[in-house]
Scaffold this active site. Structure first.
Site, PDB file in Angstrom:
ATOM      1  N   ASP A  74      35.828  -8.062 -35.500  1.00 45.43           N
ATOM      2  CA  ASP A  74      35.152  -9.303 -34.945  1.00 45.43           C
ATOM      3  C   ASP A  74      34.677  -9.763 -36.401  1.00 45.43           C
ATOM      4  O   ASP A  74      34.233  -9.112 -37.175  1.00 45.43           O
ATOM      5  CB  ASP A  74      33.922  -8.829 -34.024  1.00 45.43           C
ATOM      6  N   GLU A 133      30.075 -12.017 -30.375  1.00 43.46           N
ATOM      7  CA  GLU A 133      28.859 -12.232 -29.772  1.00 43.46           C
ATOM      8  C   GLU A 133      28.442 -12.905 -28.709  1.00 43.46           C
ATOM      9  O   GLU A 133      27.727 -12.684 -27.894  1.00 43.46           O
ATOM     10  CB  GLU A 133      27.913 -12.612 -31.070  1.00 43.46           C
TER      11      GLU A 133
END
Length: 383
Positions: A74, A133
């Site tokens: 990520d 997130e």
């Protein structure tokens, strides 16, 4: 030659200075792409995803090419104002790599760079994923059809840093590693009025307070205590001044559990409580429950047993088994589509938790992390 410890540290520090929020990771994307392009080889192909423009996919053709192994990192950051005092602290106000995605990206680049120097036996797909997130970037890219044809991995692996573990240690477990999550967004709408005449108003603040108290029973009276779960309301806004009855109240929170069936049951209980509170207090309830791609991170049996056996037997790897955690990760969605495993990487900052404005990973974790996962992925290709 593979990246050295100092080169990995420099990459991590570069990335740490340019944290960007979900789906806005433009500088991060350009930095990553610059590194990847510098390592271009005849067996490398780079793919953009127009629907999610900050995503990057990299394909390495294997010498045997019978299977495709995926590795995901990520790339987004958090809306946190950094307070580490580091010389390479965030240069973007109010944004910070407080969850260690700068570490994740550095590890992925280190692994990728190795396999640009030594052609892998099997095909590989590296996925640099935006919006972990929030906004579930993994699901967005999957739904855009990016993992089709030669880009479809037979299995997927990923990593998350853990400040509570010693720097460089790898940890994982059979079964569920992280919880699945659901966002709660709820607005109660009533009628505002003068504090002296409550009979002429419908108090949304009182309804919100009742909801907060009642959802405390969702876990304690509905979830098997052996399995566990969480319902947290972390944000409540209502009213403007002490002598005015609030006409609206807004709450945000989260549902977390290790099993998808428990998450769905808890969603139903939260919805029923919201509707019941609204009826009781004469207000209306506007409720959104958003799970998106945040499914439980369920490690696949075959890949995870092989990883644990390999890491345990590897004298150069510090490996430990670990209990599941209530942290959420949208890699769980990808593990619903492709078998695979996620691991923790210890980054040795036990004084601070993930998402802390002072979290400062020990960069001594970078090289061991790259090397352990490179060794495992090399082993995995021979299976």
């Amino acid at each position: 030659m593979d990246l050295t410890a100092s080169e990995l540290s420099q990459i991590r520090e570069d990335l740490h200075q340019i944290p960007e929020l979900a789906l806005h990771e433009t500088r991060t994307h350009d930095y990553l792409l610059g590194k990847i392009n510098a390592w271009q080889t005849p067996y490398m192909t780079i793919k953009a995803v127009p629907a999610v423009p900050t995503a990057i996919l990299v394909h390495l053709a294997g010498t045997r090419g019978e299977r495709t192994i995926g590795y995901r990192t990520d790339i987004d950051a958090l809306p946190v104002t950094e307070k580490t005092g580091l010389p390479f602290a965030s240069t973007i106000p109010g944004q910070m790599h407080a969850c260690g995605h700068d570490v994740h990206m550095t590890i992925a680049l280190g692994i990728l760079q190795h396999f640009t120097q030594v052609q892998p036996e099997q095909n590989m797909v590296f996925f640099f994923q935006p919006a972990e997130e929030n906004d579930y970037g993994g699901k967005r890219v999957f739904d855009a059809g990016a993992f089709s044809g030669m880009w479809r991995p037979d299995e997927f692996f990923g990593l998350h840093d853990n400040p509570q573990l010693p720097a460089g240690q790898i940890a994982s477990r059979m079964g569920t590693l992280f919880a699945g999550t659901t966002e709660i967004h709820l607005t109660f709408t009533g009628v505002s009025g003068h504090a002296a005449f409550p009979q002429q108003a419908n108090d949304a603040l009182v309804a919100a307070a009742a909801f907060v108290m009642q959802v405390q029973t969702v876990v304690s009276r509905n979830v098997d205590p052996v399995r566990g779960g969480v319902v947290t309301i972390g944000d409540l806004h209502a009213g403007t001044i002490g002598n005015v009855i609030a006409g609206s109240a807004h709450l945000d929170g989260t549902i977390r559990a290790f099993r998808q069936t428990d998450i769905e049951m808890m969603q139903g209980r939260v919805r029923a409580i919201a509707e019941g509170v609204a009826a009781t207090y004469g207000v209306t309830a506007g409720l959104q429950l958003i799970q998106g791609g945040y499914m439980p991170v369920e490690n696949a049996p075959e890949q995870t047993r092989d990883l644990i056996d390999f890491m345990t037997a590897d004298p150069a790897t510090d490996f430990s088994d670990i209990a599941p955690a209530m942290t959420g990760e949208d890699f769980g969605f990808l593990l619903q589509q492709f078998p695979g495993t996620m691991v923790w990487l210890g980054v040795g900052d036990p004084q601070h938790t993930l998402h802390s404005d002072q979290m400062s990973p020990d960069e001594a974790s970078l090289l061991p992390g790259v090397q352990a996962l490179t060794r495992f992925l090399t082993h995995r290709m021979a299976e």
